[in-house]
Enzyme design. Sequence first.
Site, mmCIF file in Angstrom:
data_model
loop_
_atom_site.group_PDB
_atom_site.id
_atom_site.type_symbol
_atom_site.label_atom_id
_atom_site.label_comp_id
_atom_site.label_asym_id
_atom_site.label_seq_id
_atom_site.Cartn_x
_atom_site.Cartn_y
_atom_site.Cartn_z
ATOM 1 N N HIS A 13 0.869 -1.181 0.000
ATOM 2 C CA HIS A 13 0.000 0.000 0.000
ATOM 3 C C HIS A 13 0.911 1.238 0.000
ATOM 4 O O HIS A 13 1.003 1.957 1.001
ATOM 5 C CB HIS A 13 -0.884 0.039 1.245
ATOM 6 C CG HIS A 13 -2.020 -0.943 1.258
ATOM 7 N ND1 HIS A 13 -1.840 -2.293 1.429
ATOM 8 C CD2 HIS A 13 -3.366 -0.758 1.136
ATOM 9 C CE1 HIS A 13 -3.026 -2.903 1.414
ATOM 10 N NE2 HIS A 13 -3.971 -1.999 1.233
ATOM 11 N N GLU A 23 -5.855 -4.880 -6.235
ATOM 12 C CA GLU A 23 -7.235 -4.391 -6.447
ATOM 13 C C GLU A 23 -7.239 -3.303 -7.521
ATOM 14 O O GLU A 23 -7.925 -2.280 -7.398
ATOM 15 C CB GLU A 23 -7.835 -3.904 -5.110
ATOM 16 C CG GLU A 23 -7.883 -5.040 -4.092
ATOM 17 C CD GLU A 23 -8.350 -4.641 -2.683
ATOM 18 O OE1 GLU A 23 -8.678 -3.471 -2.474
ATOM 19 O OE2 GLU A 23 -8.382 -5.537 -1.815
ATOM 20 N N TRP A 69 -10.215 3.098 -5.492
ATOM 21 C CA TRP A 69 -9.883 3.661 -4.178
ATOM 22 C C TRP A 69 -8.391 3.910 -3.993
ATOM 23 O O TRP A 69 -7.998 4.682 -3.149
ATOM 24 C CB TRP A 69 -10.451 2.813 -3.048
ATOM 25 C CG TRP A 69 -10.295 1.310 -3.236
ATOM 26 C CD1 TRP A 69 -9.243 0.556 -2.837
ATOM 27 C CD2 TRP A 69 -11.216 0.409 -3.863
ATOM 28 N NE1 TRP A 69 -9.446 -0.761 -3.167
ATOM 29 C CE2 TRP A 69 -10.653 -0.892 -3.794
ATOM 30 C CE3 TRP A 69 -12.458 0.568 -4.476
ATOM 31 C CZ2 TRP A 69 -11.290 -2.022 -4.323
ATOM 32 C CZ3 TRP A 69 -13.090 -0.548 -4.996
ATOM 33 C CH2 TRP A 69 -12.514 -1.826 -4.916
ATOM 34 N N TYR A 77 -14.491 -9.893 -0.646
ATOM 35 C CA TYR A 77 -14.917 -10.010 0.752
ATOM 36 C C TYR A 77 -16.412 -10.278 0.828
ATOM 37 O O TYR A 77 -17.172 -9.921 -0.070
ATOM 38 C CB TYR A 77 -14.594 -8.712 1.498
ATOM 39 C CG TYR A 77 -13.121 -8.575 1.824
ATOM 40 C CD1 TYR A 77 -12.635 -8.944 3.065
ATOM 41 C CD2 TYR A 77 -12.214 -8.096 0.890
ATOM 42 C CE1 TYR A 77 -11.281 -8.832 3.377
ATOM 43 C CE2 TYR A 77 -10.856 -7.973 1.187
ATOM 44 C CZ TYR A 77 -10.402 -8.345 2.434
ATOM 45 O OH TYR A 77 -9.063 -8.244 2.739
ATOM 46 N N GLU A 85 -7.062 -12.124 -1.279
ATOM 47 C CA GLU A 85 -7.615 -11.581 -0.026
ATOM 48 C C GLU A 85 -9.085 -11.935 0.027
ATOM 49 O O GLU A 85 -9.808 -11.765 -0.955
ATOM 50 C CB GLU A 85 -7.589 -10.047 0.008
ATOM 51 C CG GLU A 85 -6.289 -9.420 0.373
ATOM 52 C CD GLU A 85 -6.389 -7.897 0.413
ATOM 53 O OE1 GLU A 85 -7.393 -7.350 0.919
ATOM 54 O OE2 GLU A 85 -5.454 -7.259 -0.064
HETATM 55 C C1 BMA Z 1 -7.102 -2.662 5.170
HETATM 56 C C2 BMA Z 1 -7.312 -2.495 6.663
HETATM 57 C C3 BMA Z 1 -6.438 -1.346 7.114
HETATM 58 C C4 BMA Z 1 -4.989 -1.613 6.705
HETATM 59 C C5 BMA Z 1 -4.859 -1.941 5.220
HETATM 60 C C6 BMA Z 1 -3.465 -2.350 4.845
HETATM 61 O O1 BMA Z 1 -7.945 -3.646 4.672
HETATM 62 O O2 BMA Z 1 -6.926 -3.675 7.335
HETATM 63 O O3 BMA Z 1 -6.533 -1.229 8.506
HETATM 64 O O4 BMA Z 1 -4.183 -0.491 6.998
HETATM 65 O O5 BMA Z 1 -5.762 -2.977 4.912
HETATM 66 O O6 BMA Z 1 -3.023 -3.479 5.545
#
Ligand code: BMA
Length: 383
Positions: free
Chosen positions: A131, A194, A199, A266, A303
């Site tokens: 990220h 993703e 986003w 999810y 995920e």
């Molecule tokens: C998201 C959440 C956040 C986290 C991000 C990166 O789905 O779990 O809290 O910072 O993933 O791990």
Amino acid sequence: MNIKTRYASLLLAALLGANCSPAQPAANQVPADKLATAETVHLCNNLKKLAGKGYMFGHQDDLAYGVNWRYENGRSDVKEVAGNYPAVYGWELGGLEANEDKNIDGVPFKKMRQFIREGYERGGVITISWHARSPFGAAKGAWDTTHGSVASILPGGENHLMYKAWLDELAKFFLSLKNSQGEAIPVLFRPFHELTGNWFWWGRNACSAEQFKVLWRFTQYYLQNEKKVHNLLYVYNTASDFKTKGEFLERYPGDDMVDMISFDSYQYDDPVKSDWFVKNTSMQLDMLTAIATDKNKLMAIAETGYEQIPFASWWTETLAKAIGQHKISYVLVWRNHGYNQWMKRMHYYAPYKGHGSEADFVKFYQLDNTLFEKDVANEKLYE
Ligand code: BMA
């Protein structure tokens, strides 16, 4: 596409060899990185064989913390419920690009390196997401959809040098992942995840498909050719929003750039009242199966999860049904953060000792086609 991006795209295509024709299906799968280390090549081939036997269970940040604990040696919520560690360990690099000591979820990179080594030495598989903060500023982290961020880091863009410096940090980390014999630890690297969503700064609304492909190709070119990182298998990963194979592949950077195809999905609605998750996941896995067979690639659900798992038999009645007989390499559930101050709720996806879905998770663990660490250790995936 502007002239600079077009130029960069052509240059990269020439550097990397543009790939138009799908690979012929074959028993063996050669990694996208032609100089991949022996262990990485073995992992790629062995994952192919393993997919015939079952799918591995993975958990994000499993060894670092659980719902009720933080940094206690040897602990794992999954192990405390099932009696065995997960087969796949997910880790996250957000923050490393800016030379931070800890990632965006507070995991110190020093500890992460140690956890990665432990998991690998027990025979498990490591996957890493990133990220990265927006090139337009750290304030919103990765969650910035300002158009132009990707263009700004491509060759010729105003933030290109900064992006190379980010990749230098990533390369240092990947190259530092070694076992006690000094072998480089193979990683399933899942950058720009993703990518069909809107986003993140690399998402659908923030850049064109062409810019995304150049971003991917440049990143891989730079890590492999400039930084000599050869312990990565590359995972292409969309959100759960695609309806057709064409939509899934719209931003696919090329068969020569990808080892595994995957998506994240999810459960948000109530699985007792709605079969959306099972039906949609199964349909999307049908599409991935067709693509993976055609292109000779591995596949995964990179995920998933049902936050807090408020349905006691979600594991066998929802997740296992959604996967069915699809030959995925793994399914990974997201992190067991516990109470999240920012979200103002409990944030976890794997059961922990005393959780309502514990008994069903044990059943899931016992299914013939679910694989945990002891199963994959027997497979010797790196030999
Ligand atoms: C998201 C959440 C956040 C986290 C991000 C990166 O789905 O779990 O809290 O910072 O993933 O791990």
